[in-house]
Scaffold this motif. Sequence first.
Motif, mmCIF file in Angstrom:
data_model
loop_
_atom_site.group_PDB
_atom_site.id
_atom_site.type_symbol
_atom_site.label_atom_id
_atom_site.label_comp_id
_atom_site.label_asym_id
_atom_site.label_seq_id
_atom_site.Cartn_x
_atom_site.Cartn_y
_atom_site.Cartn_z
ATOM 1 N N SER A 86 0.824 -1.209 0.000
ATOM 2 C CA SER A 86 0.000 0.000 0.000
ATOM 3 C C SER A 86 0.856 1.256 0.000
ATOM 4 N N ALA A 87 1.942 1.251 0.778
ATOM 5 C CA ALA A 87 2.853 2.397 0.787
ATOM 6 C C ALA A 87 3.490 2.575 -0.588
ATOM 7 N N TYR A 88 3.856 1.453 -1.223
ATOM 8 C CA TYR A 88 4.396 1.540 -2.585
ATOM 9 C C TYR A 88 3.355 2.120 -3.533
ATOM 10 N N ALA A 89 2.121 1.698 -3.378
ATOM 11 C CA ALA A 89 1.051 2.212 -4.242
ATOM 12 C C ALA A 89 0.925 3.726 -4.104
ATOM 13 N N LYS A 90 1.043 4.225 -2.880
ATOM 14 C CA LYS A 90 0.946 5.666 -2.692
ATOM 15 C C LYS A 90 2.102 6.385 -3.376
ATOM 16 N N VAL A 91 3.314 5.831 -3.235
ATOM 17 C CA VAL A 91 4.473 6.427 -3.907
ATOM 18 C C VAL A 91 4.251 6.437 -5.414
ATOM 19 N N TYR A 92 3.855 5.306 -5.954
ATOM 20 C CA TYR A 92 3.695 5.180 -7.409
ATOM 21 C C TYR A 92 2.583 6.085 -7.941
ATOM 22 N N LEU A 93 1.468 6.138 -7.235
ATOM 23 C CA LEU A 93 0.344 6.955 -7.691
ATOM 24 C C LEU A 93 0.658 8.444 -7.604
#
Length: 298
Positions: A86-93
């Motif tokens: 989820s943290a990666y998703a926030k970075v990527y988005l």
Amino acid sequence: MQKLLTATALVSLMATSAFAQEFTEFNIGILGGENAQDRMTSNECFRVKIEEALGVPVKIFTPADYDGVIQGLLGGSLDYAWLGASAYAKVYLTDPEAVEVKLTKQNVDGSTGYYSIGFARADSGITSMEDAKGKVFAFADPNSTSGFLVPGAELAAKFGKLEDYFAEVKMSGGHEQTIVGVANGDFEAGVSWADGLGNWEDGYNSGAFRKAADAGLVDMSTLVEIWRSALIPEGPMVVRKALPQDVKDKVTQLTADLWETDAECAYAVAAGEAKDFVPVEHSAFEGILAARKLQEGM
């Protein structure tokens, strides 16, 4: 007579000088989940190895919450982190060019996933999520995959609005805080993460329960599992995309070899027993990206 530098050699020298001026340190961000000193201690062996490999000072940063690591990667002040999905998703988005996905943890059975585990005190009488209705329930952090995104979505799908189902929903600040909080009676139930392999009494093979048990923070026999999520993809180890390629390659290779070169250090980094750190691609997190978009109304 002194030889003149060729154009190629001159360009190479200038590039080397520019690199030396630009790359002077390497910063590792460690997500919240346990207290800052324990996070630094667990990763000190890893820090030393990277410092030796890169030849520049390496520092560990332990922000109070997940967003501190996320913003550090986005802002360029952090170079490496092991993120939850989820943290990666926030970075990527936020910025698809901020980081590169490199590795993930492989469990002892060869899988690369883990679970959000619902739990309560063994003497509470709570043995299922149905029993937890009307109780004070703890999640870890808004940017945690197993500590909020996945369990929040799965529980809401089954029980409806969580604020109505539970007496109170709280964010503990991290996985360790949730585990200790439930054990101490601050929360009546909560969720944390584990690979789900091995024995509950040990805190399973790896994960937040294992870390807490190893540290002597909790006796697992005083807790009971009451719920388990669907399998969650293990989060990625990422490096800042703008780093020189040889730096990214060295750090990735060192990490990939860690179980073979120093199993004790790898155990500390992995939060328990695991098989290896193996390559992973962005596509492994498409489902979490979709869930994060839905959560944020994107």
